[in-house]
Design an enzyme around this catalytic site. Structure first.
Site, short mmCIF file in Angstrom:
data_model
loop_
_atom_site.label_atom_id
_atom_site.label_comp_id
_atom_site.label_asym_id
_atom_site.label_seq_id
_atom_site.Cartn_x
_atom_site.Cartn_y
_atom_site.Cartn_z
N PRO A 23 23.69 -17.79 -43.00
CA PRO A 23 23.90 -17.48 -41.58
C PRO A 23 23.07 -16.27 -41.18
CG PRO A 23 25.78 -16.75 -42.91
CD PRO A 23 24.85 -17.45 -43.84
N GLN A 76 31.00 -19.60 -38.83
CA GLN A 76 31.33 -18.31 -39.43
C GLN A 76 31.99 -17.38 -38.40
OE1 GLN A 76 28.67 -14.96 -40.38
NE2 GLN A 76 29.18 -15.38 -42.52
N CYS A 106 28.71 -8.35 -43.17
CA CYS A 106 27.82 -7.75 -42.16
C CYS A 106 27.91 -6.23 -42.22
CB CYS A 106 28.18 -8.24 -40.77
SG CYS A 106 27.05 -7.56 -39.56
N LYS A 145 32.12 -15.07 -47.19
CA LYS A 145 30.82 -14.48 -47.57
C LYS A 145 30.96 -12.97 -47.57
CE LYS A 145 25.88 -14.57 -46.32
NZ LYS A 145 25.63 -13.32 -45.61
N ASN A 206 23.15 -14.95 -53.21
CA ASN A 206 22.32 -14.74 -52.02
C ASN A 206 21.64 -13.37 -52.08
OD1 ASN A 206 22.97 -13.33 -48.93
ND2 ASN A 206 21.49 -14.97 -49.05
N GLY A 207 20.48 -13.30 -51.44
CA GLY A 207 19.77 -12.03 -51.33
C GLY A 207 18.41 -12.07 -51.99
N ASP A 208 17.35 -11.97 -51.18
CA ASP A 208 15.97 -11.90 -51.69
C ASP A 208 15.52 -13.13 -52.46
OD1 ASP A 208 16.06 -9.42 -50.54
OD2 ASP A 208 16.02 -8.28 -52.41
N ARG A 231 16.23 -15.05 -44.87
CA ARG A 231 14.94 -14.68 -44.29
C ARG A 231 13.77 -15.47 -44.86
NH1 ARG A 231 15.96 -8.56 -45.55
NH2 ARG A 231 16.93 -9.62 -47.30
C1 FMN Z 1 18.67 -10.81 -38.77
C2 FMN Z 1 19.81 -11.07 -39.71
C3 FMN Z 1 20.99 -11.60 -39.23
C4 FMN Z 1 22.08 -11.84 -40.10
N1 FMN Z 1 23.21 -12.39 -39.60
C5 FMN Z 1 24.22 -12.69 -40.45
C6 FMN Z 1 25.40 -13.35 -39.98
O1 FMN Z 1 25.52 -13.67 -38.80
N2 FMN Z 1 26.38 -13.60 -40.88
C7 FMN Z 1 26.27 -13.26 -42.22
O2 FMN Z 1 27.18 -13.50 -43.00
N3 FMN Z 1 25.16 -12.66 -42.68
C8 FMN Z 1 24.15 -12.38 -41.84
N4 FMN Z 1 23.01 -11.81 -42.33
C9 FMN Z 1 22.88 -11.64 -43.80
C10 FMN Z 1 22.25 -12.88 -44.42
O3 FMN Z 1 23.07 -14.02 -44.31
C11 FMN Z 1 21.93 -12.67 -45.91
O4 FMN Z 1 23.11 -12.36 -46.57
C12 FMN Z 1 20.90 -11.55 -46.12
O5 FMN Z 1 19.85 -11.63 -45.18
C13 FMN Z 1 20.33 -11.63 -47.53
O6 FMN Z 1 19.73 -12.88 -47.77
P1 FMN Z 1 18.14 -13.14 -47.62
O7 FMN Z 1 17.44 -12.07 -48.44
O8 FMN Z 1 17.91 -14.51 -48.16
O9 FMN Z 1 17.79 -13.01 -46.17
C14 FMN Z 1 21.94 -11.53 -41.48
C15 FMN Z 1 20.75 -10.98 -41.95
C16 FMN Z 1 19.69 -10.75 -41.09
C17 FMN Z 1 18.42 -10.18 -41.65
#
Ligand code: FMN
Length: 335
Positions: A23, A76, A106, A145, A206-208, A231
């Site tokens: 998300p 969510q 968040c 989450k 999750n993450g990176d 991302r």
């Molecule tokens: C712009 C942005 C918006 C996000 N919005 C949400 C959200 O609405 N709900 C949530 O649980 N995490 C949110 N996240 C966190 C992401 O779901 C994820 O946990 C985090 O970006 C790490 O994963 P990634 O490195 O694959 O991006 C957000 C992250 C970013 C950068």
């Protein structure tokens, strides 16, 4: 090992692959989730919906309930009060949602000051009562989450996960950072293993995670049941299908050819105009256009003027022609 990944089942829903779209507020709207699902994402999750605002009829929160094509609609919810979360869950259920996900990850100050998002990890009792409020309010399956913990001295995701699973939470996603890290530093995948070992429900890492190699490494280090990518999928929604295929030991689909990417950009744009209306849609769509171009720029030179024209055009009707012009002007970067 990875080709033995088991399909994830939540309630009656069996998900087609173990590479999920995270998300992302402002990004994973109905349009993007529909496209990611078409390109093979195993699961997609809505943007975070503030439960109190949803209950108060906030139009943008109601938009976020939109159902993507092909996959279950996972909504969510975020919030700091059980009664709003319960009310939000009922509204989501009535709107046709299939699964409710609780946001406890968040880091935004606006969200954490009210003990919502990752701030809940500092007050596990409150987190647990909020989880129970949601579980008590809906007959839908509920997932969670969160992050590893609040900070390095408070890595309490295994305990929170254990209590949540006991209460009935059916899947737990862990972003391998603490709240105090925000998005800084590298995500850690190994500590997610402590959560995997603490619960019997599927845990998602999750993450990176940005490609097949990082997805495999994250699974190896964490022992998680699936990966979630945020991302890394921006500008390349087909990545989820490629990662999923690789994890399951299936042939990896080719990156879409240029003509398909050109059509996809136009279709994504038009879906967003439908979802937001053109006045707002034109502005919301620019970031996606930019990301598609960033990914194209890895292989092609994009004339600066063509990029700028696309990112500044205020008339939605002109944008498809500008996308066509952009693709006409691409020059392959010499190897
Ligand atoms: C712009 C942005 C918006 C996000 N919005 C949400 C959200 O609405 N709900 C949530 O649980 N995490 C949110 N996240 C966190 C992401 O779901 C994820 O946990 C985090 O970006 C790490 O994963 P990634 O490195 O694959 O991006 C957000 C992250 C970013 C950068």
């Amino acid at each position: 090992m990875h080709d033995q990944l088991k399909p994830i089942q939540i309630g009656t829903h069996i998900f087609p692959s173990n590479a999920f779209l995270a998300p992302l507020s402002g990004i994973t709207d109905k349009s993007f989730r529909t496209i990611a699902a078409r390109y093979g994402a195993g699961m997609v999750v809505s943007e975070m919906i503030a439960s109190a605002a949803l209950t108060n009829g906030h139009a943008d929160m109601a938009r976020r309930l939109g159902r993507p094509e092909r996959l279950p609609n996972i909504i969510q919810l975020a919030g700091c009060e059980g009664r709003w979360m319960a009310e939000g869950a009922k509204i989501a259920e009535d709107s046709g949602a299939d699964i409710i996900d609780i946001n406890m990850g968040c880091p935004s100050k606006r969200v954490t000051n009210g003990y919502a998002g990752s701030a809940l990890m500092r007050v596990p009792d409150k987190a647990q009562s909020l989880i129970e409020s949601v579980l008590g309010a809906t007959s839908l399956p509920v997932t969670l989450k969160m992050r590893l913990g609040w900070n390095d001295d408070c890595i309490n995701s295994p305990e929170i996960a254990q209590d949540a699973a006991k209460a009935g939470i059916q899947m737990i996603t862990i972003h391998g950072r603490t709240r105090q890290q925000f998005y800084k530093g590298a995500a850690k995948w190994s500590p997610v293993r402590d959560v995997v070992e603490a619960v019997d429900v599927p845990v998602v890492v999750n993450g990176d995670i940005v490609d097949i190699a990082t997805a495999k490494r994250a699974l190896e280090l964490s022992g998680a049941a699936a990966v979630m990518i945020g991302r890394g999928a921006q500008g390349q929604p087909w990545l989820l299908g490629q990662v999923g295929a690789a994890l399951h030991g299936n042939p990896v689909p080719a990156t879409p050819a240029l003509k398909e990417r050109q059509n996809l950009m136009k279709e994504h744009y038009s879906l967003m105009m439908e979802e937001y209306g053109t006045a707002l849609g034109v502005r919301c769509a620019r970031k996606h256009l930019g990301w598609y171009m960033d990914v194209l720029a890895l292989e092609f030179t994009i004339p600066k003027a063509a990029r700028a024209a696309l990112l500044t055009q205020g008339n939605a009707l002109q944008v498809p022609a500008l996308i066509d012009q952009l693709f006409d002007q691409l020059v392959e970067v010499a190897a």
